[in-house]
Design a protein around this motif. Structure first.
Motif, PDB file in Angstrom:
ATOM      1  N   VAL A  90       0.797  -1.265  -0.069  1.00 19.93           N
ATOM      2  CA  VAL A  90       0.083   0.114  -0.038  1.00 19.93           C
ATOM      3  C   VAL A  90       0.644   1.331   0.051  1.00 19.93           C
ATOM      4  N   ALA A  91       1.861   1.290   0.992  1.00 20.53           N
ATOM      5  CA  ALA A  91       2.707   2.450   0.987  1.00 20.53           C
ATOM      6  C   ALA A  91       3.479   2.876  -0.152  1.00 20.53           C
ATOM      7  N   ILE A  92       3.770   1.802  -1.053  1.00 18.06           N
ATOM      8  CA  ILE A  92       4.703   2.133  -2.171  1.00 18.06           C
ATOM      9  C   ILE A  92       3.813   2.631  -3.317  1.00 18.06           C
ATOM     10  N   THR A  93       2.460   2.407  -3.240  1.00 20.79           N
ATOM     11  CA  THR A  93       1.577   2.624  -4.562  1.00 20.79           C
ATOM     12  C   THR A  93       1.624   4.088  -5.016  1.00 20.79           C
ATOM     13  N   PRO A  94       1.519   4.873  -4.163  1.00 15.65           N
ATOM     14  CA  PRO A  94       1.445   6.176  -4.792  1.00 15.65           C
ATOM     15  C   PRO A  94       2.631   6.662  -5.425  1.00 15.65           C
ATOM     16  N   GLY A  95       3.975   6.115  -4.970  1.00 15.41           N
ATOM     17  CA  GLY A  95       5.207   6.477  -5.568  1.00 15.41           C
ATOM     18  C   GLY A  95       6.256   5.736  -6.143  1.00 15.41           C
ATOM     19  N   ALA A  96       5.199   4.594  -6.438  1.00 16.60           N
ATOM     20  CA  ALA A  96       5.977   3.302  -7.248  1.00 16.60           C
ATOM     21  C   ALA A  96       6.645   3.675  -8.319  1.00 16.60           C
ATOM     22  N   GLY A  97       6.158   4.565  -9.270  1.00 19.08           N
ATOM     23  CA  GLY A  97       6.551   5.062 -10.714  1.00 19.08           C
ATOM     24  C   GLY A  97       7.497   6.344 -10.508  1.00 19.08           C
ATOM     25  N   PHE A  98       7.854   6.832  -9.308  1.00 19.88           N
ATOM     26  CA  PHE A  98       8.165   8.258  -8.921  1.00 19.88           C
ATOM     27  C   PHE A  98       9.655   8.151  -8.191  1.00 19.88           C
ATOM     28  N   VAL A  99       9.784   7.084  -7.320  1.00 17.10           N
ATOM     29  CA  VAL A  99      10.806   7.117  -6.180  1.00 17.10           C
ATOM     30  C   VAL A  99      11.948   6.348  -6.574  1.00 17.10           C
ATOM     31  N   PRO A 100      13.139   6.599  -6.206  1.00 16.72           N
ATOM     32  CA  PRO A 100      14.160   5.457  -6.381  1.00 16.72           C
ATOM     33  C   PRO A 100      14.239   4.298  -5.511  1.00 16.72           C
ATOM     34  N   PHE A 101      14.857   3.219  -6.047  1.00 20.81           N
ATOM     35  CA  PHE A 101      14.727   2.074  -5.250  1.00 20.81           C
ATOM     36  C   PHE A 101      15.236   2.200  -3.697  1.00 20.81           C
ATOM     37  N   TRP A 149       0.878   7.854   4.560  1.00 20.47           N
ATOM     38  CA  TRP A 149       2.347   7.513   4.606  1.00 20.47           C
ATOM     39  C   TRP A 149       3.050   7.376   3.320  1.00 20.47           C
ATOM     40  N   GLY A 150       2.233   6.922   2.369  1.00 22.22           N
ATOM     41  CA  GLY A 150       2.932   6.737   0.976  1.00 22.22           C
ATOM     42  C   GLY A 150       2.866   7.831   0.213  1.00 22.22           C
ATOM     43  N   VAL A 151       1.773   8.808   0.410  1.00 19.35           N
ATOM     44  CA  VAL A 151       1.809  10.001  -0.500  1.00 19.35           C
ATOM     45  C   VAL A 151       2.618  11.253   0.148  1.00 19.35           C
ATOM     46  N   ILE A 152       2.711  11.033   1.308  1.00 24.94           N
ATOM     47  CA  ILE A 152       3.842  11.976   2.141  1.00 24.94           C
ATOM     48  C   ILE A 152       5.288  11.568   1.929  1.00 24.94           C
ATOM     49  N   ALA A 153       5.472  10.083   1.643  1.00 22.74           N
ATOM     50  CA  ALA A 153       6.782   9.729   1.270  1.00 22.74           C
ATOM     51  C   ALA A 153       7.084  10.125  -0.192  1.00 22.74           C
ATOM     52  N   THR A 154       5.911  10.204  -1.135  1.00 19.13           N
ATOM     53  CA  THR A 154       6.193  10.548  -2.344  1.00 19.13           C
ATOM     54  C   THR A 154       6.705  11.834  -2.595  1.00 19.13           C
ATOM     55  N   GLY A 155       6.020  12.749  -1.609  1.00 23.08           N
ATOM     56  CA  GLY A 155       6.422  14.076  -1.727  1.00 23.08           C
ATOM     57  C   GLY A 155       8.000  14.421  -1.211  1.00 23.08           C
ATOM     58  N   LEU A 156       8.403  13.400  -0.571  1.00 23.83           N
ATOM     59  CA  LEU A 156       9.817  13.237   0.186  1.00 23.83           C
ATOM     60  C   LEU A 156      10.812  12.875  -0.971  1.00 23.83           C
ATOM     61  N   PHE A 157      10.464  11.772  -1.824  1.00 23.59           N
ATOM     62  CA  PHE A 157      11.621  11.106  -2.352  1.00 23.59           C
ATOM     63  C   PHE A 157      11.309  10.920  -3.978  1.00 23.59           C
ATOM     64  N   ALA A 158      10.269  11.880  -4.562  1.00 21.41           N
ATOM     65  CA  ALA A 158      10.026  11.668  -5.858  1.00 21.41           C
ATOM     66  C   ALA A 158      11.061  12.415  -6.655  1.00 21.41           C
ATOM     67  N   GLN A 159      11.406  11.488  -7.820  1.00 23.13           N
ATOM     68  CA  GLN A 159      12.331  12.378  -8.734  1.00 23.13           C
ATOM     69  C   GLN A 159      11.760  12.718 -10.242  1.00 23.13           C
ATOM     70  N   THR A 160      11.989  13.844 -10.801  1.00 22.76           N
ATOM     71  CA  THR A 160      11.446  14.115 -12.074  1.00 22.76           C
ATOM     72  C   THR A 160      12.317  13.119 -13.109  1.00 22.76           C
ATOM     73  N   ALA A 161      13.346  12.776 -12.724  1.00 24.32           N
ATOM     74  CA  ALA A 161      14.314  12.157 -13.614  1.00 24.32           C
ATOM     75  C   ALA A 161      13.739  10.615 -13.832  1.00 24.32           C
TER      76      ALA A 161
END
Length: 418
Positions: free
Chosen positions: A274-285, A328-340
């Motif tokens: 669940v937590a990785i769902t919002p950021g799965a395609g935005f955050v690094p490994f 937590w997942g949407v907050i974490a996406t706002g912390l770790f997302a990368q446009t690259a």
């Protein structure tokens, strides 16, 4: 652009796998309830397959992904009712390498599983007829507007610059918050807080959890809408986060109880998914490892302390697992997302030097929580006024399998069902 046969095959397979998550959820939930409510629990999930599909075809897709109605970015218009303008031979407005009808079906399977999550909060005491009406109203008033706000062209939340790769706002937060509000209004099960509610079939729970885990690769990977590098990023992140969350939950149990449980391990894997769902395609490994590792103690605290403190009967923990993990997942996406990684994110996350995405995520979180809570509360309060929504105490004691469906999951069982 010409259709890509690889993309078509990939999204078609992902659609089937995500659809299979709903029966998996039914088994997952059924294993956690009492023996006398197993059939009712499975039915409460499975009927969403029929109801949500017909509603999606008739008007749900149009309200979710049709052109914006009214200019507020909250709901679509009715230009695509009965899939009018949704073609099996032409691309739609959201994916250029697959047919518009395939995109609509891929989005449908998300729509099916979301209300099925909500009903877990109401397990063991709601009349099936009332649940049917509730899900119908909930799809119209909560799911379709949330999907439109987050994923459609001109959507309110999308316009803020917030991102949600595979359903943090639309699926996890909306279902978790709705489950919490609905279960509070419905009231607790008989004896809740006095007697223990034990799972009747842990292997069934594990089988359902395994199906969900497999389906989640398609859930997140398919949201890339193509067999491409972004799908790989999402799939790898999904695996890393779920595994980290499983181990994190096992560590918590080892420290506190000196033993690990299979229910804890599987629950950990689910909250990681669940937590990785919002950021799965935005955050690094590396971020996926952190997101998964942190989510388990957060959810463990809510399930073991907050739920006990406030005594709300979220029967199968839709809020504690999906709602809290999604937040937590949407907050974490706002912390770790990368446009690259994915240029759909207009800005990098807070830990990569920008505040704009994090601020947008927090605004979108507030909108999602408030909207889902208010609309679900209104639905439940109106239903309580116009119909009987709870089974009688006698029917609850007998079990909803018999009282609501005249079926039994274990007809040969003749013992006392605690």
């Amino acid at each position: 652009m010409m259709f890509n046969s690889g993309d078509i095959a990939f999204i078609a397979i992902c659609s089937m796998l995500v659809f299979f998550m709903t029966p998996g959820l039914g088994l997952f939930y059924a294993g956690m309830v009492r023996r006398k409510n197993a059939i009712n629990t499975i039915m409460s999930v499975m009927f969403c397959c029929g109801l949500a599909t017909v509603m999606w075809f008739v008007f749900g897709y149009s309200l979710s992904f049709g052109p914006d109605a009214g200019g507020f970015g909250v709901i679509g218009n009715l230009s695509n009712v009965f899939f009018h303008g949704v073609s099996a031979t032409e691309p739609g407005p959201y994916a250029s390498t697959i047919p518009g009808a395939l995109y609509a079906v891929f989005q449908l399977v998300f729509c099916i599983v979301t209300p099925a999550i909500v009903v877990g909060s109401l397990s063991g005491r709601m009349k099936f007829s009332a649940l049917f009406v509730f899900v119908t109203a909930w799809l119209i008033l909560v799911y379709y507007p949330m999907a439109h706000m987050v994923w459609s062209h001109g959507g309110l939340i999308a316009g803020l610059g917030a991102v949600d790769f595979a359903g943090g706002y639309v699926i996890e937060i909306s279902s978790g918050i709705s489950g919490l509000v609905a279960c509070i209004i419905l009231g607790t099960r008989k004896g809740y807080g006095i007697q223990s509610y034990h799972p009747h079939n842990i292997p069934l729970f594990v089988i359902g959890g395994g199906i969900l885990w497999v389906g989640w690769f398609a859930f997140n990977g398919g949201s890339a809408l193509g067999a491409n590098e972004l799908a790989v990023q999402a799939i790898v992140n999904t695996m890393i986060a779920s595994a980290a969350a499983m181990l994190s939950w096992m560590l918590i149990e080892t420290v506190l109880y000196k033993k690990v449980t299979v229910m804890g391990a599987i629950t950990g894997s689910i909250v990681g998914l669940v937590a990785i769902t919002p950021g799965a395609g935005f955050v690094p490994f590396e971020a996926a490892l952190f997101i998964g590792g942190i989510v388990s103690p957060i959810c463990f605290f809510f399930l073991s302390k907050v739920k006990e403190k406030f005594a709300y009967d979220d029967a199968l923990d839709a809020f504690g697992c999906h709602g809290i993990s999604g937040i937590w997942g949407v907050i974490a996406t706002g912390l770790f997302a990368q446009t690259a990684i994915n240029p759909v994110a207009q800005w990098n996350g807070l830990f990569f030097g920008d505040t704009k995405l994090f601020n947008a995520q927090m605004m979108a979180l507030g909108i999602s929580v408030i909207y889902s809570a208010v609309m679900t509360g209104a639905i439940m309060l109106i239903l309580k006024k116009v119909m009987t929504i709870r089974v009688s105490p006698e029917e609850e004691a007998l079990g909803l399998d018999i009282s609501e469906h005249s079926e039994s999951a274990y007809p040969a069982f003749s013992g006392i069902d605690q």
